[in-house]
Design a protein around this motif. Structure first.
Motif, PDB file in Angstrom:
ATOM      1  N   SER A 187       0.838  -1.191   0.000  1.00 52.57           N
ATOM      2  CA  SER A 187       0.000   0.000   0.000  1.00 52.57           C
ATOM      3  C   SER A 187       0.877   1.246   0.000  1.00 52.57           C
ATOM      4  CB  SER A 187      -0.914   0.014   1.223  1.00 52.57           C
ATOM      5  OG  SER A 187      -1.850  -1.030   1.156  1.00 52.57           O
ATOM      6  N   LYS A 188       0.383   2.286  -0.622  1.00 45.61           N
ATOM      7  CA  LYS A 188       1.116   3.554  -0.689  1.00 45.61           C
ATOM      8  C   LYS A 188       0.432   4.564   0.231  1.00 45.61           C
ATOM      9  CE  LYS A 188       2.705   2.749  -5.431  1.00 45.61           C
ATOM     10  NZ  LYS A 188       4.094   2.514  -5.040  1.00 45.61           N
ATOM     11  N   ILE A 189       1.254   5.224   1.018  1.00 45.28           N
ATOM     12  CA  ILE A 189       0.749   6.186   2.003  1.00 45.28           C
ATOM     13  C   ILE A 189       1.140   7.588   1.552  1.00 45.28           C
ATOM     14  CG2 ILE A 189       0.609   6.772   4.445  1.00 45.28           C
ATOM     15  CD1 ILE A 189      -0.164   3.898   3.856  1.00 45.28           C
ATOM     16  N   TYR A 190       0.179   8.517   1.550  1.00 45.68           N
ATOM     17  CA  TYR A 190       0.411   9.884   1.092  1.00 45.68           C
ATOM     18  C   TYR A 190       0.180  10.873   2.246  1.00 45.68           C
ATOM     19  CZ  TYR A 190       0.013   7.598  -3.447  1.00 45.68           C
ATOM     20  OH  TYR A 190       0.190   6.767  -4.519  1.00 45.68           O
ATOM     21  N   ASP A 191       0.918  11.981   2.201  1.00 44.88           N
ATOM     22  CA  ASP A 191       0.757  12.996   3.247  1.00 44.88           C
ATOM     23  C   ASP A 191      -0.403  13.920   2.908  1.00 44.88           C
ATOM     24  OD1 ASP A 191       1.637  14.808   1.353  1.00 44.88           O
ATOM     25  OD2 ASP A 191       3.563  15.198   2.313  1.00 44.88           O
ATOM     26  N   LYS A 192      -0.567  14.980   3.700  1.00 42.05           N
ATOM     27  CA  LYS A 192      -1.717  15.874   3.537  1.00 42.05           C
ATOM     28  C   LYS A 192      -1.721  16.595   2.189  1.00 42.05           C
ATOM     29  CE  LYS A 192       0.295  20.019   5.724  1.00 42.05           C
ATOM     30  NZ  LYS A 192       0.104  20.896   4.565  1.00 42.05           N
ATOM     31  N   ASP A 193      -0.541  16.696   1.569  1.00 41.69           N
ATOM     32  CA  ASP A 193      -0.441  17.366   0.275  1.00 41.69           C
ATOM     33  C   ASP A 193      -0.468  16.398  -0.895  1.00 41.69           C
ATOM     34  OD1 ASP A 193      -0.175  19.919   1.502  1.00 41.69           O
ATOM     35  OD2 ASP A 193       1.932  19.472   1.920  1.00 41.69           O
ATOM     36  N   GLY A 194      -0.672  15.107  -0.611  1.00 41.04           N
ATOM     37  CA  GLY A 194      -0.729  14.112  -1.675  1.00 41.04           C
ATOM     38  C   GLY A 194       0.617  13.571  -2.099  1.00 41.04           C
ATOM     39  N   ASP A 195       1.679  13.856  -1.331  1.00 37.15           N
ATOM     40  CA  ASP A 195       3.008  13.347  -1.652  1.00 37.15           C
ATOM     41  C   ASP A 195       3.216  11.984  -0.970  1.00 37.15           C
ATOM     42  OD1 ASP A 195       3.647  15.636  -3.117  1.00 37.15           O
ATOM     43  OD2 ASP A 195       4.326  16.701  -1.316  1.00 37.15           O
ATOM     44  N   LEU A 196       3.855  11.063  -1.692  1.00 35.56           N
ATOM     45  CA  LEU A 196       4.103   9.724  -1.174  1.00 35.56           C
ATOM     46  C   LEU A 196       5.115   9.779  -0.035  1.00 35.56           C
ATOM     47  CD1 LEU A 196       3.589   6.651  -1.621  1.00 35.56           C
ATOM     48  CD2 LEU A 196       5.639   6.659  -3.061  1.00 35.56           C
ATOM     49  N   ILE A 197       4.780   9.168   1.096  1.00 35.28           N
ATOM     50  CA  ILE A 197       5.704   9.154   2.233  1.00 35.28           C
ATOM     51  C   ILE A 197       6.096   7.738   2.636  1.00 35.28           C
ATOM     52  CG2 ILE A 197       4.882  11.345   3.173  1.00 35.28           C
ATOM     53  CD1 ILE A 197       3.333   9.640   5.275  1.00 35.28           C
ATOM     54  N   ALA A 198       5.351   6.737   2.204  1.00 41.52           N
ATOM     55  CA  ALA A 198       5.684   5.365   2.583  1.00 41.52           C
ATOM     56  C   ALA A 198       5.105   4.406   1.557  1.00 41.52           C
ATOM     57  CB  ALA A 198       5.140   5.038   3.973  1.00 41.52           C
ATOM     58  N   ASP A 199       5.857   3.353   1.313  1.00 40.93           N
ATOM     59  CA  ASP A 199       5.436   2.300   0.393  1.00 40.93           C
ATOM     60  C   ASP A 199       5.533   1.005   1.180  1.00 40.93           C
ATOM     61  OD1 ASP A 199       4.727   0.855  -1.775  1.00 40.93           O
ATOM     62  OD2 ASP A 199       6.374   1.502  -3.067  1.00 40.93           O
ATOM     63  N   LEU A 200       4.470   0.687   1.892  1.00 48.05           N
ATOM     64  CA  LEU A 200       4.534  -0.391   2.874  1.00 48.05           C
ATOM     65  C   LEU A 200       4.494  -1.754   2.204  1.00 48.05           C
ATOM     66  CD1 LEU A 200       2.232   1.028   5.666  1.00 48.05           C
ATOM     67  CD2 LEU A 200       4.683   1.221   5.417  1.00 48.05           C
ATOM     68  N   GLY A 201       5.555  -2.533   2.392  1.00 50.17           N
ATOM     69  CA  GLY A 201       5.592  -3.883   1.870  1.00 50.17           C
ATOM     70  C   GLY A 201       6.754  -4.131   0.941  1.00 50.17           C
ATOM     71  N   ASN A 202       7.207  -3.126   0.216  1.00 47.86           N
ATOM     72  CA  ASN A 202       8.232  -3.374  -0.788  1.00 47.86           C
ATOM     73  C   ASN A 202       9.606  -3.648  -0.200  1.00 47.86           C
ATOM     74  OD1 ASN A 202       8.596  -0.793   0.137  1.00 47.86           O
ATOM     75  ND2 ASN A 202       9.230   0.033  -1.844  1.00 47.86           N
TER      76      ASN A 202
END
Length: 933
Positions: free
Chosen positions: A66-81
């Protein structure tokens, strides 16, 4: 003809009815219904199967992070890779295969993909306990669900799951299916796949080296990977491991003896030295995982390939983590570890800390400080349940009082403790001003100084039910669903955490609008395009006047009261301190600060895992709040809180009870401005400082022979007064001559041919501040004097004045009775003495000592006392001599230590196990005070 009284037609009908009994009709109808239902179910199931997804081999082998985005829509984490290690079936040891199949699917190598026996048992359980209460999924079905279907509990998905499982078994071998399953399953701590899990938990990359207890742990984790995490919950994992061992015995995989030996192993002894971490925003991501799990049924952020949009402000999050780190540039001065005795064992314990930053307007979580150098485990921002101390006073006492009784910020409360709890020998104290109480105070003052007795009295007056409803609307959960008297000072069994407190205070900052703090705004499912909005709904939980008036008082608590160390120049900020204490033990195990601006709301806590440990410094939460608020407020406009139309500000004569408007004669020093709910403001005017009637028939005559002026007047009022007499000569300034109870006065040794203007004012003996308008009369001292005689008189006057000297002035303050005692030496012509305490009082006395009751002593403040002699007789009459002076300082222990070094004792009550005592013990006290006035 009739046969036995019946017609042929009647006999025919009777014969026909006997041929088709009613039960046959019912059976026929039921049979038809079953056929119709069966055909319908068959058709529906056929539809489910026809609409099932195709088997995609690529999805079988690789989980989707899953990809996690911050309040501005920027990717901050790519959980699992980063947490995946693929293993082949040949690498799987028998002990692991046996543990997994015994736990998840004991007939895995025998059934065709679905287990009829398990389905039958599950059907019975679902009929008895409701659909979804028990599953019957085989390992093959679980692989299908994780690869192709959502986790929702729907009949359609279950039918598709079984159909695809049957298909999968036709295309792949049992070994391949088990291999794919074990490479896909999530095991917690950011690891999925059994290979990575063995490395994370046991430090083993060679699965053949797994022991029986380790295999049992890995087999048990997938059911609840977060709850069973052995790093966080070793005892819970031990129970789960024993369950797996029992199943292995039951299915003939191991012996009882082997199970017993494996069960004796301590979980912590098996774990590798540290848990592997994969992201720097761990505390926030923990919250994200929990929100998705609780709000999106069956979703798994580590395997489902979700797009998760969050509220995190990475700049704020990184600053919070910096303040909770061991970085050498960290401005927060944390204490060294302390040593305590726990269960006859010596332990070295570190101070813990937790912190939350919310967006005031939306309730979005901008940052979570889960702990000092946080990894995984106890999140001190969201998971603790500690007594809140005086941070509960706005929530339990004063907020409900404003909301339900429309109390003003001036509302008078009697701090006349200690407060005796009915039906108990316990008392609640307010440890302020050296153990003394303030008597009648305003609600603003009681909150500012964090007085305990007014808070519990307020709760008792407004009612428990009213207060509990108000607090629950702010997200507060009470122990045993029951509010207690000592909740007013945060000292019962009810605990809280920074997240809950920040959410509650935010409603005061946001005009009375509350919603649960949230970290996730929405979740997208890439395969289906489905989007779930997770923003909570907002609701008005209090009137705008309650929110604003509470905020205004909390601003005073920071600017003048217990929270001064958290005050920020140029920033409109409100907030409250809180500390707790242990029964019959000095010191505080918990310290809080929760505050807000119109932009951000922050709550910080410090304490220890073991509540026997006492904080050496209760002011660290103040520093965490101030440093964070200053940092995140830079470069943005932070407007002040806007007063709603429902609130009016009115001047009040201080000390009036109930509130009264000041009169035209009320001194400005006796006027305060307070807030009232519109329609509840005072209308009557105080008469305390009304002017007295002036003197009447004022006359002055010159006696040439006696060289004196006789002054007389009348006073017809029954008021208890004295008269202040002053005079000016030839247009000079007025000089005080005397204060007398008589209605006449003789001025001796007047200057010849001089014009005297004499002024007489009535002054109340009951209040030195109340007086009349002055009455004046003018008289000329006519006639000539011998020049030699005049020179002699002037010489006598000068000599007399020079002799009027005060010396050896002493002044001291007694905190016991709040009195200033003054004494001095004087040698010279008869005189009275004008005694002035700088900025406070002025009085005329006749002896060489005086005292003054200082109602609101300011801790640490230094005052100057001056004593001036004023001649009483002859040529000295009315003349002022040379003054003497001295200084005295109010001891710092007259208030709290907010800037003065005195201890803040926001005391709720706890027993030795850290649980609150809702009877309110004697040590249930608070001294969040800084200054007495």
């Amino acid at each position: 003809m009739a046969d036995n009284g019946q017609s042929r037609t009647a006999r025919r009908k009777q014969k026909k009815s006997k041929k088709k009994p009613i039960w046959k009709r019912i059976f026929l109808i039921a049979l038809i219904a079953c056929l119709v239902i069966g055909l319908g179910v068959a058709g529906l199931f056929s539809y489910y199967i026809a609409t099932a997804p195709e088997i995609d081999a690529s999805k079988l082998k690789t989980p989707f992070p899953s990809k996690i985005y911050d309040k501005d829509g920027d990717l901050i984490a790519d959980l699992g890779n980063k947490a995946r290690t693929k293993v082949e079936y040949e690498e799987l040891p028998d002990v692991l295969i046996d543990a997994v199949t015994a736990t998840e699917d004991s007939r895995f190598f025998e059934h065709p993909g679905i287990d009829v026996w398990r389905i039958g048992g599950a059907v019975i359980a679902n009929v008895t306990n409701g659909f979804g209460s028990e599953g019957a999924s085989t390992i093959t079905q679980q692989l299908v669900e994780k690869s192709f279907l959502s986790h929702e509990k729907k009949i359609s998905l279950k039918v598709q799951e079984m159909w695809l499982a049957l298909q999968l078994e036709q295309e792949y071998s049992k070994k391949q299916i088990l291999e794919m399953y074990l490479n896909k399953v999530y095991y917690g701590s950011g690891a999925y796949g059994v290979g990575k899990a063995a490395e994370v938990y046991f430090g083993k990359t060679d699965l053949s080296k797994l022991t029986l207890p380790e295999a049992a742990i890995l087999a048990g984790l997938p059911q609840r990977p977060s709850a069973y995490n052995p790093y966080e919950n070793p005892e819970l994992m031990k129970d789960r491991m024993n369950t797996v061992l029992s199943l292995m015995v039951q299915h003939g995989k191991i012996s009882e003896k082997q199970a017993e030996k494996a069960s004796d192993v301590k979980i912590k002894s098996l774990l590798s030295k540290s848990e592997e971490e994969n992201n720097k925003y761990l505390a926030f991501l923990d919250r994200v995982r929990k929100e998705v799990k609780n709000k999106v049924e069956g979703a798994n952020i580590y395997t489902d390939g979700l797009k998760i949009y969050t509220t995190i402000d990475t700049d704020v999050q990184e600053h919070v983590q910096f303040l909770l780190s061991e970085n050498e540039n960290n401005p927060i001065d944390y204490p060294e570890p302390q040593t305590i005795e726990v269960d006859n064992e010596t332990k070295e314990v570190d101070m813990r800390a937790g912190m939350v930053v919310l967006d005031t307007q939306s309730g979005a979580i901008r940052a979570i400080g889960g702990g000092r150098n946080y990894t995984h485990g106890m999140n001190y921002a969201t998971d603790i349940n500690r007594q809140p101390g005086s941070t509960f006073k706005p929530i339990i006492s004063y907020g409900p009082a404003i909301e339900n009784k429309q109390w003003s910020t001036y509302h008078q409360l009697n701090d006349d403790g200690p407060y005796e709890i009915k039906g108990s020998d316990q008392e609640i104290h307010t440890w302020v001003n050296g153990g003394h109480y303030y008597d009648w105070v305003s609600m603003r003052f009681a909150l500012r100084e964090s007085l305990n007795v007014p808070a519990v009295k307020t709760l008792a007056e407004i009612g428990y039910g009213t207060a509990q409803k108000f607090a629950e609307n702010l997200g507060i959960e009470f122990a045993n669903d029951q509010i207690a008297l000592t909740d007013a000072i945060g000292g019962s069994e009810t605990g809280t955490n920074p997240m809950e407190l920040a959410g509650a205070y935010r409603a005061f900052a946001n005009g009375g609008i509350y919603n649960e703090p949230y970290a996730v705004t929405k979740v997208e499912f890439p395969d289906t395009g489905k989007t779930i909005n997770l923003k909570p709904e907002s609701k008005a939980v209090m009137s705008d006047y309650t929110a604003y008036m509470m905020t205004d008082m909390l601003k005073t608590a920071i600017s003048e009261g217990t929270g001064q160390l958290a005050d920020i120049s140029g920033l409109p900020v409100a907030g409250k301190t809180g500390t707790t204490n242990l029964e019959n033990k000095e010191g505080s195990p918990d310290s809080w600060f929760t505050g807000y601006t119109t932009k951000y709301t922050i709550s910080a806590w410090t304490g220890y895992d073991y509540q026997k440990a006492i904080l050496p410094d209760t002011k660290i939460p103040h520093a965490l709040f101030k440093n964070t608020m200053m940092e995140i407020s830079q470069g943005i406009e932070t407007p002040d809180f806007e007063k709603p139309d429902s609130v009016v500000e009115k001047p009040v004569e201080e000390g009036s009870r109930p509130a009264k408007l000041p009169s035209d004669y009320t001194p400005s020093s006796e006027i305060v401005k307070e807030l009232f709910v519109k329609g509840n403001e005072p209308t009557s005017t105080s008469e305390k400082f009304d002017q007295l009637d002036p003197v009447e028939s004022l006359k002055a005559t010159f006696d040439k022979k006696a060289k004196s002026i006789k002054v007389t007047w009348d006073y017809s009022s029954d008021d208890n007064v004295s008269f202040d007499v002053k005079a000016s000569v030839n247009g000079g300034s007025m000089q005080g001559l005397s204060s007398t109870d008589d209605t006449s006065l003789e001025i001796s040794n007047v200057e010849p041919n001089a014009t005297y203007k004499i002024q007489v004012t009535a002054v109340s003996e009951d209040s030195s501040a109340s007086s009349s308008e002055p009455s004046t009369v003018t008289v000329k001292a006519s006639g000539k004097q011998d020049e030699e005689e005049q020179d002699e008189e002037e010489e006598q006057d000068n000599n007399g004045t020079e002799a009027m000297q005060v010396s050896s002035v002493n002044a001291s303050f007694n905190p016991g009775n709040k009195k200033v005692s003054m004494s001095w030496d004087y040698s010279g012509p008869p005189a009275t003495y004008k005694v002035v305490i700088q900025g406070i009082s002025s009085q005329q006395v006749s002896s060489t000592n005086a005292s003054y009751f200082l109602e609101f002593p300011h801790p640490g403040k230094t005052y100057t006392v001056s004593v001036t002699p004023v001649g009483k007789n002859g040529s000295n009459q009315g003349q002022q001599g040379s003054p003497g002076s001295a200084q005295f300082t109010i001891p710092t222990d007259q208030g709290n230590d907010e800037g003065t070094g005195n201890q803040d004792g926001d005391n709720g009550n706890e027993d030795n196990n850290g649980n609150g005592n809702d009877n309110g013990a004697e040590n249930e006290s608070e001294n969040d005070s800084d200054e007495a006035a």
